[in-house]
Design a protein around this motif. Sequence first.
Motif, PDB file in Angstrom:
ATOM      1  N   ILE A 167       0.841  -1.202   0.000  1.00 60.38           N
ATOM      2  CA  ILE A 167       0.000   0.000   0.000  1.00 60.38           C
ATOM      3  C   ILE A 167       0.877   1.253   0.000  1.00 60.38           C
ATOM      4  CG2 ILE A 167      -1.569   1.375   1.473  1.00 60.38           C
ATOM      5  CD1 ILE A 167      -3.131  -1.108   2.013  1.00 60.38           C
ATOM      6  N   CYS A 168       1.891   1.234   0.839  1.00 57.05           N
ATOM      7  CA  CYS A 168       2.747   2.424   0.960  1.00 57.05           C
ATOM      8  C   CYS A 168       3.601   2.641  -0.282  1.00 57.05           C
ATOM      9  CB  CYS A 168       3.609   2.321   2.215  1.00 57.05           C
ATOM     10  SG  CYS A 168       2.593   2.399   3.696  1.00 57.05           S
ATOM     11  N   ASN A 169       4.090   1.555  -0.861  1.00 58.24           N
ATOM     12  CA  ASN A 169       4.858   1.704  -2.101  1.00 58.24           C
ATOM     13  C   ASN A 169       3.988   2.310  -3.202  1.00 58.24           C
ATOM     14  OD1 ASN A 169       6.897   0.462  -0.729  1.00 58.24           O
ATOM     15  ND2 ASN A 169       6.913  -1.428  -1.920  1.00 58.24           N
ATOM     16  N   ARG A 170       2.756   1.787  -3.333  1.00 55.39           N
ATOM     17  CA  ARG A 170       1.833   2.306  -4.350  1.00 55.39           C
ATOM     18  C   ARG A 170       1.514   3.770  -4.071  1.00 55.39           C
ATOM     19  NH1 ARG A 170       3.634  -0.714  -7.353  1.00 55.39           N
ATOM     20  NH2 ARG A 170       3.850  -2.595  -6.155  1.00 55.39           N
ATOM     21  N   ALA A 171       1.267   4.056  -2.781  1.00 51.85           N
ATOM     22  CA  ALA A 171       0.893   5.424  -2.405  1.00 51.85           C
ATOM     23  C   ALA A 171       1.985   6.405  -2.816  1.00 51.85           C
ATOM     24  CB  ALA A 171       0.641   5.510  -0.907  1.00 51.85           C
ATOM     25  N   ALA A 172       3.233   6.058  -2.495  1.00 52.27           N
ATOM     26  CA  ALA A 172       4.342   6.955  -2.831  1.00 52.27           C
ATOM     27  C   ALA A 172       4.449   7.113  -4.342  1.00 52.27           C
ATOM     28  CB  ALA A 172       5.642   6.404  -2.254  1.00 52.27           C
ATOM     29  N   GLY A 173       4.291   6.010  -5.063  1.00 47.54           N
ATOM     30  CA  GLY A 173       4.356   6.043  -6.522  1.00 47.54           C
ATOM     31  C   GLY A 173       3.255   6.924  -7.101  1.00 47.54           C
ATOM     32  N   MET A 174       2.044   6.744  -6.569  1.00 44.37           N
ATOM     33  CA  MET A 174       0.908   7.542  -7.056  1.00 44.37           C
ATOM     34  C   MET A 174       1.122   9.029  -6.793  1.00 44.37           C
ATOM     35  SD  MET A 174      -2.573   5.600  -5.974  1.00 44.37           S
ATOM     36  CE  MET A 174      -3.700   6.895  -6.468  1.00 44.37           C
ATOM     37  N   ALA A 175       1.571   9.336  -5.603  1.00 47.92           N
ATOM     38  CA  ALA A 175       1.780  10.751  -5.253  1.00 47.92           C
ATOM     39  C   ALA A 175       2.784  11.380  -6.213  1.00 47.92           C
ATOM     40  CB  ALA A 175       2.240  10.880  -3.810  1.00 47.92           C
ATOM     41  N   ASN A 176       3.824  10.635  -6.544  1.00 44.66           N
ATOM     42  CA  ASN A 176       4.819  11.161  -7.491  1.00 44.66           C
ATOM     43  C   ASN A 176       4.228  11.307  -8.886  1.00 44.66           C
ATOM     44  OD1 ASN A 176       6.848  11.340  -5.670  1.00 44.66           O
ATOM     45  ND2 ASN A 176       7.805   9.404  -6.202  1.00 44.66           N
ATOM     46  N   ASN A 177       3.579  10.231  -9.339  1.00 41.35           N
ATOM     47  CA  ASN A 177       3.065  10.237 -10.711  1.00 41.35           C
ATOM     48  C   ASN A 177       2.019  11.314 -10.916  1.00 41.35           C
ATOM     49  OD1 ASN A 177       4.739   8.136 -11.261  1.00 41.35           O
ATOM     50  ND2 ASN A 177       3.173   6.555 -10.984  1.00 41.35           N
ATOM     51  N   LEU A 178       1.193  11.512  -9.888  1.00 39.48           N
ATOM     52  CA  LEU A 178       0.118  12.497 -10.026  1.00 39.48           C
ATOM     53  C   LEU A 178       0.571  13.900  -9.601  1.00 39.48           C
ATOM     54  CD1 LEU A 178      -2.812  10.369  -8.524  1.00 39.48           C
ATOM     55  CD2 LEU A 178      -2.420  10.879 -10.940  1.00 39.48           C
ATOM     56  N   GLY A 179       1.790  13.980  -9.112  1.00 34.20           N
ATOM     57  CA  GLY A 179       2.301  15.284  -8.656  1.00 34.20           C
ATOM     58  C   GLY A 179       1.432  15.879  -7.558  1.00 34.20           C
ATOM     59  N   LEU A 180       1.027  15.060  -6.592  1.00 36.76           N
ATOM     60  CA  LEU A 180       0.123  15.532  -5.539  1.00 36.76           C
ATOM     61  C   LEU A 180       0.865  16.445  -4.554  1.00 36.76           C
ATOM     62  CD1 LEU A 180      -1.942  12.291  -4.917  1.00 36.76           C
ATOM     63  CD2 LEU A 180      -2.460  14.236  -6.401  1.00 36.76           C
ATOM     64  N   ASP A 181       0.077  17.273  -3.885  1.00 37.08           N
ATOM     65  CA  ASP A 181       0.694  18.267  -3.009  1.00 37.08           C
ATOM     66  C   ASP A 181       1.261  17.662  -1.736  1.00 37.08           C
ATOM     67  OD1 ASP A 181       0.158  20.839  -4.407  1.00 37.08           O
ATOM     68  OD2 ASP A 181      -1.880  20.041  -4.325  1.00 37.08           O
ATOM     69  N   ALA A 182       0.554  16.669  -1.191  1.00 33.05           N
ATOM     70  CA  ALA A 182       1.021  16.102   0.079  1.00 33.05           C
ATOM     71  C   ALA A 182       0.452  14.708   0.254  1.00 33.05           C
ATOM     72  CB  ALA A 182       0.558  16.993   1.233  1.00 33.05           C
ATOM     73  N   ILE A 183       1.096  13.960   1.141  1.00 35.44           N
ATOM     74  CA  ILE A 183       0.555  12.653   1.518  1.00 35.44           C
ATOM     75  C   ILE A 183       0.119  12.763   2.976  1.00 35.44           C
ATOM     76  CG2 ILE A 183       1.073  10.191   1.809  1.00 35.44           C
ATOM     77  CD1 ILE A 183       3.265  10.516  -0.315  1.00 35.44           C
ATOM     78  N   PHE A 184      -1.126  12.431   3.259  1.00 35.10           N
ATOM     79  CA  PHE A 184      -1.616  12.405   4.641  1.00 35.10           C
ATOM     80  C   PHE A 184      -1.704  10.948   5.057  1.00 35.10           C
ATOM     81  CE2 PHE A 184      -4.257  16.598   5.087  1.00 35.10           C
ATOM     82  CZ  PHE A 184      -3.179  17.316   4.611  1.00 35.10           C
ATOM     83  N   VAL A 185      -1.077  10.620   6.167  1.00 34.42           N
ATOM     84  CA  VAL A 185      -1.174   9.231   6.631  1.00 34.42           C
ATOM     85  C   VAL A 185      -1.634   9.228   8.083  1.00 34.42           C
ATOM     86  CG1 VAL A 185       1.338   9.168   7.041  1.00 34.42           C
ATOM     87  CG2 VAL A 185       0.091   7.029   6.913  1.00 34.42           C
ATOM     88  N   TYR A 186      -2.533   8.331   8.389  1.00 39.15           N
ATOM     89  CA  TYR A 186      -3.092   8.228   9.744  1.00 39.15           C
ATOM     90  C   TYR A 186      -2.517   6.974  10.360  1.00 39.15           C
ATOM     91  CZ  TYR A 186      -5.875  11.911   7.972  1.00 39.15           C
ATOM     92  OH  TYR A 186      -6.230  13.113   7.434  1.00 39.15           O
TER      93      TYR A 186
END
Length: 577
Positions: A461-480
Amino acid sequence: MAVVGDLSLTFSGKETICAFKKGMFGFPISSRRVSFSAGKLQNCRVNTGVYAVMQVGVESTEISKDLEKFEGVLGLDVVSEEELKERGFLGLRKTKLVCTIGPACCSSDDLEKLALGGMNVARLNMCHNTREWHQDVIRKIKNLNEEKGFSVSVMIDTEGSQIQIVDHGAPSSVKAEDGSIWDFTTEKFEGTRPFTVQANYEGFSEGINVGDELVIDGGMATFEVVEKIGIDLRCKCTDPGLLLPRAKLSFWRDGRLVGRSDELPTLSAKDWSDIEFAISEGVDFIALSFVNDADVVTHLKNYLSTKSSKSKVLAKIESLEALHKLDEIVEASDGIMIARGDLGVEIPLEQIPTVQEEITYRCRKLNKPVIIASQLLESMIEYPTPTRAEVADVSEAVRQYADALMLSGESAIGPYGQKALSVLRMTSGRMELWSREENRETVLFEHKLGASVPDQIAEQICNRAAGMANNLGLDAIFVYTKHGQMASLISRNRPNSPIFAFTNDNSTRMALNLQWGVTPILIDLSDDMEANINRSINLIKTKGLIKDGDAVLVVSDIIPTSAAQTVFQSIQVKTVA
Ligand SMILES: Nc1ncnc2c1ncn2[C@@H]1O[C@H](COP(=O)(O)OP(=O)(O)O)[C@@H](O)[C@H]1O
Ligand SMILES: C=C(OP(=O)(O)O)C(=O)O
Ligand SMILES: [K+]
Ligand SMILES: [Mg+2]
């Protein structure tokens, strides 16, 4: 009227506000029950370092109304908040900074300047100074956190045992000339005795032969053993140099270290007493000097859990034995310090750079934070500017994606500690930007990381999340996260977007201060994940840190608190509206 960070309250008389945690306001409130008489409490700063669940025992409806809006305080430290306001999401520094506190920076004023300058962790080296001194520094740091909204974690670093000089007959350094004959003894001598050196360990000469090499501080001076006199060694200086107070001794034969460190206990009686002290002071990290295997780390961790201590245990890699057992030590520990000072006494100096890169890489693979320590800006102990070579060394550590960099004497005793810290900050910021531009969308070298942590679902999940954030150029990652595991697994991928880790556990928050790219935020978390997400986004928005249209990637991992709940792990993209 009441907004987080800046609040005024109107009191109509005789109200009591309960369960305000100590330090909740910008001025200290020592009691958990505070009574106010009629009037207006204006513009009190809410201390973002502390969260509180409100219960209001009041007659006045006006107060309850204000406090409702106030519900859920965001424990975001003032330094990250400022950095975020000034420089935006991508401007947040990723590499964490550790400062050794010593006589040059131990006043509240100095500590505050270091905190403002970006110190994430304050290190106290138990080799030096008194218990009272250390206690005083810890209390000052905790006060600053509580009253001024910083979030500086505290680390103690054990003294450990090693073979070193106790007395060489001079108050500071003494020169050893080529061909001069010196006696190394464990006998204590009064006054000065020329050409005599007292070592700290009775068995220092056991197994040492005539013809062996005695190396001081990894090469400051070298001797050859020419005679054994009882347990003393008579040695001839073959490479002239300096003997400093407390210099370290190592023995070499045929170009190899004669391993000695496993003879000495990793945790001496003094270290155990320092650990008791660390537990009672509630420090965030205990760094163990001269760890030689995983057992001592596991033993200490078990001991800490019997004492209900949440301190994290860091293993310092500074011996040859530790390098041989690196993986088991990394797995057993909560993090690693590459202690290049003593490591350079045990392995040839030219091996340090590659060993550093290898340890840094192993730590990332096994998902443990790693600190690169010692001599990063050594010349700044004396001079107000670093050497070009030092700046290159710092940059290289950042390029290797170490979690944290550490200052030792530069901050502890040097007059330019704040400047040294700013050199670390500027240099790491520059290198982070450069790596990001170089890597663009490919920060995730998953094939290199492999599947190497036990919880493979979380890892994926975390690997995908980091990849997605990069690919989509997202502003931030929020993790709970409760224990920081998910935050750390995302950080391990070294994504471009900053990681905001929301947790309701203060020890998790303080531990995450050491992890690359993570800004920990303390917040009250309920069982309702959607509500948590919406509330935290709203709180961040209220502070003006995020605006409509910003897109964040949300990763949550809340372990069920009751049998009726299921494990909730998810990735979602939220556009702030
Ligand atoms: N708490 C302290 N009190 C006095 N001096 C200190 C303290 N901590 C560090 N120092 C000084 O800063 C120098 C560098 O710190 P460090 O690298 O942690 O220790 P060491 O050099 O003993 O390995 C030390 O040699 C010592 O002179
Ligand atoms: C950080 C180190 O440990 P200490 O300063 O305690 O010797 C080191 O040896 O590099
Ligand atoms: K130490
Ligand atoms: Mg050391």
